[in-house]
Design an enzyme around this catalytic site. Structure first.
Site, PDB file in Angstrom:
ATOM      1  N   TYR A  27       0.827  -1.139   0.004  1.00  0.00           N
ATOM      2  CA  TYR A  27      -0.041   0.012  -0.180  1.00  0.00           C
ATOM      3  C   TYR A  27       0.885   1.111  -0.092  1.00  0.00           C
ATOM      4  O   TYR A  27       1.981   1.101   0.362  1.00  0.00           O
ATOM      5  CB  TYR A  27      -1.013   0.004   1.295  1.00  0.00           C
ATOM      6  CG  TYR A  27      -1.906  -1.049   1.178  1.00  0.00           C
ATOM      7  CD1 TYR A  27      -3.142  -0.678   0.570  1.00  0.00           C
ATOM      8  CD2 TYR A  27      -1.906  -2.348   1.329  1.00  0.00           C
ATOM      9  CE1 TYR A  27      -4.204  -1.511   0.475  1.00  0.00           C
ATOM     10  CE2 TYR A  27      -2.824  -3.297   1.131  1.00  0.00           C
ATOM     11  CZ  TYR A  27      -3.979  -2.911   0.693  1.00  0.00           C
ATOM     12  OH  TYR A  27      -5.190  -3.941   0.499  1.00  0.00           O
TER      13      TYR A  27
ATOM     14  N   TYR B   9      -0.826  -9.156  -0.756  1.00  0.00           N
ATOM     15  CA  TYR B   9      -0.150  -8.443   0.218  1.00  0.00           C
ATOM     16  C   TYR B   9       0.364  -9.418   1.402  1.00  0.00           C
ATOM     17  O   TYR B   9      -0.356 -10.570   1.547  1.00  0.00           O
ATOM     18  CB  TYR B   9      -1.109  -7.627   1.105  1.00  0.00           C
ATOM     19  CG  TYR B   9      -0.768  -7.151   2.203  1.00  0.00           C
ATOM     20  CD1 TYR B   9      -0.119  -5.973   2.682  1.00  0.00           C
ATOM     21  CD2 TYR B   9      -1.063  -7.856   3.700  1.00  0.00           C
ATOM     22  CE1 TYR B   9       0.229  -5.461   3.916  1.00  0.00           C
ATOM     23  CE2 TYR B   9      -0.682  -7.363   4.926  1.00  0.00           C
ATOM     24  CZ  TYR B   9       0.211  -6.202   4.815  1.00  0.00           C
ATOM     25  OH  TYR B   9       0.169  -5.671   5.919  1.00  0.00           O
TER      26      TYR B   9
ATOM     27  N   ARG C 249      -2.104 -12.762   1.705  1.00  0.00           N
ATOM     28  CA  ARG C 249      -3.536 -12.275   1.383  1.00  0.00           C
ATOM     29  C   ARG C 249      -3.831 -12.697  -0.045  1.00  0.00           C
ATOM     30  O   ARG C 249      -2.878 -11.966  -0.715  1.00  0.00           O
ATOM     31  CB  ARG C 249      -4.078 -11.022   1.741  1.00  0.00           C
ATOM     32  CG  ARG C 249      -3.823 -10.801   3.282  1.00  0.00           C
ATOM     33  CD  ARG C 249      -4.979  -9.566   3.639  1.00  0.00           C
ATOM     34  NE  ARG C 249      -6.154 -10.237   3.267  1.00  0.00           N
ATOM     35  CZ  ARG C 249      -7.261  -9.766   2.916  1.00  0.00           C
ATOM     36  NH1 ARG C 249      -7.366  -8.361   2.804  1.00  0.00           N
ATOM     37  NH2 ARG C 249      -8.456 -10.442   2.742  1.00  0.00           N
TER      38      ARG C 249
ATOM     39  N   HIS D  32      -6.559  -8.175  -3.973  1.00  0.00           N
ATOM     40  CA  HIS D  32      -7.997  -7.519  -3.774  1.00  0.00           C
ATOM     41  C   HIS D  32      -7.984  -6.083  -3.879  1.00  0.00           C
ATOM     42  O   HIS D  32      -7.182  -5.365  -3.838  1.00  0.00           O
ATOM     43  CB  HIS D  32      -8.418  -7.983  -2.292  1.00  0.00           C
ATOM     44  CG  HIS D  32      -7.691  -7.466  -1.348  1.00  0.00           C
ATOM     45  ND1 HIS D  32      -6.444  -7.955  -0.614  1.00  0.00           N
ATOM     46  CD2 HIS D  32      -7.600  -6.381  -0.402  1.00  0.00           C
ATOM     47  CE1 HIS D  32      -5.917  -7.421  -0.012  1.00  0.00           C
ATOM     48  NE2 HIS D  32      -6.535  -6.365   0.455  1.00  0.00           N
TER      49      HIS D  32
ATOM     50  N   HIS E 252     -10.272  -2.920  -2.295  1.00  0.00           N
ATOM     51  CA  HIS E 252     -11.269  -2.337  -1.243  1.00  0.00           C
ATOM     52  C   HIS E 252     -12.285  -1.605  -1.760  1.00  0.00           C
ATOM     53  O   HIS E 252     -11.866  -0.699  -2.491  1.00  0.00           O
ATOM     54  CB  HIS E 252     -10.499  -1.684   0.080  1.00  0.00           C
ATOM     55  CG  HIS E 252      -9.453  -2.657   0.719  1.00  0.00           C
ATOM     56  ND1 HIS E 252      -9.876  -3.283   1.950  1.00  0.00           N
ATOM     57  CD2 HIS E 252      -8.337  -3.088   0.491  1.00  0.00           C
ATOM     58  CE1 HIS E 252      -9.015  -3.954   2.363  1.00  0.00           C
ATOM     59  NE2 HIS E 252      -7.878  -3.918   1.403  1.00  0.00           N
TER      60      HIS E 252
HETATM   61  C1  BEZ Z   1      -5.894  -5.695   3.995  1.00  0.00           C
HETATM   62  O1  BEZ Z   1      -4.867  -5.790   2.869  1.00  0.00           O
HETATM   63  O2  BEZ Z   1      -6.827  -5.575   3.466  1.00  0.00           O
HETATM   64  C2  BEZ Z   1      -5.338  -6.059   5.285  1.00  0.00           C
HETATM   65  C3  BEZ Z   1      -4.042  -6.439   5.613  1.00  0.00           C
HETATM   66  C4  BEZ Z   1      -3.691  -6.924   6.805  1.00  0.00           C
HETATM   67  C5  BEZ Z   1      -4.736  -7.390   7.725  1.00  0.00           C
HETATM   68  C6  BEZ Z   1      -5.949  -6.944   7.219  1.00  0.00           C
HETATM   69  C7  BEZ Z   1      -6.314  -6.587   6.041  1.00  0.00           C
HETATM   70 FE    FE Z   2      -5.983  -4.820   1.707  1.00  0.00          FE
END
Ligand code: BEZ
Ligand code: FE
Length: 255
Positions: free
Chosen positions: A138, A171, A192, A195, A197
């Site tokens: 990010y 991520y 992860r 994605h 948001h």
């Molecule tokens: C995310 O990328 O949205 C995220 C990353 C770490 C913990 C929770 C969400």
């Molecule tokens: Fe995210």
């Protein structure tokens, strides 16, 4: 003496009972309890408590409990996560995210925003969105990224919007903290799935905070924070040098 805050008393009593049972059932020793206390002390000193709640899916379970009454056919909510920033730039059509030289696979994301029960397009909605770059970072994790990179707010009209961006990378929870170290000791990966948001709001409908994942992602079945849901997966198809993804957001009317 009665509790000043009855709800607090209810949940703290239940938590303490569950913890006592846990210690007895698992024969937790004094030494092991001290290890846990030292670990949690380190986590809070490093401001990693939110990350710990995510890594053990507590935030996802609380999100499910909070939104379990969303109407039938509504898009599932999903956690906001730690990287949301308010007041992202307002975008005008054609809506583009990222620097002109942003690395990664170009992506056209087409969204529809409809009333869940009827399927009718919602005339106007504000869409606030944010994502990681192609490396999975990010903007606020990357000192070289401009402020609000890969973030924006746009107005969807007649139930549709189109966004030009890049496919985000997966991520990974940082390895250098206490939470990353624990995941390694447990033999768990820290990725992860890719994605984007979304926070969507429209007059007359309940606001929706969610994340959209991409079909075929290698981490989708084993999201390190357990947040990915089957109802939030969009196709990712190759068309004339770009990847195209489409998703219909179904909102719940306000009561
Ligand atoms: C995310 O990328 O949205 C995220 C990353 C770490 C913990 C929770 C969400
Ligand atoms: Fe995210």
């Amino acid at each position: 003496m009665s509790a000043q805050d009855p709800r607090l008393a209810e949940v703290v009593d239940a938590l303490v009972k569950d913890l006592h049972k846990f210690i007895v059932d698992h024969r937790v020793t004094e030494e092991e309890l001290r290890y846990a206390i030292d670990f949690l002390t380190e986590v809070s000193k490093n401001n990693e408590m939110p990350g710990l709640a995510d890594a053990f899916a507590m935030t996802t379970v609380a999100d499910n409990v909070t939104h379990e009454e969303a109407s039938q056919g509504a898009t599932p909510s999903n956690i906001e996560g730690p990287f949301y920033l308010a007041d992202a730039p307002l975008l005008s059509p054609p809506h583009r995210l990222g620097r002109p030289e942003e690395g990664g696979d170009p992506l056209v994301f087409r969204g529809r925003i409809v009333d869940g029960p009827s399927g009718q397009p919602i005339p106007t909605a504000l869409v606030d969105l944010w994502q990681a770059d192609a490396a999975g970072n990010y903007d606020i994790q990357d000192p070289g990224a401009p402020a609000f990179n890969l973030r924006g707010r746009l107005t969807a009209r007649d139930g549709t919007f189109e966004l030009r961006t890049v496919v985000p990378g997966a991520y990974e929870i940082p390895k250098n903290g206490a939470v990353g170290r624990l995941l390694k000791l447990l033999g768990r990966h820290a990725f992860r799935p890719r994605h984007i948001h979304f926070k969507i709001s429209a007059d007359g409908w309940q606001p929706l905070t969610t994340q959209i994942y991409f079909a075929g992602d290698q981490w989708i079945e084993s999201d390190s924070i357990g947040a990915a849901k089957p109802g939030l997966v969009a196709p990712l198809k190759s068309r004339d040098d770009v990847l195209v993804s489409e998703y219909t957001f179904q909102l719940t009317p306000r009561k």
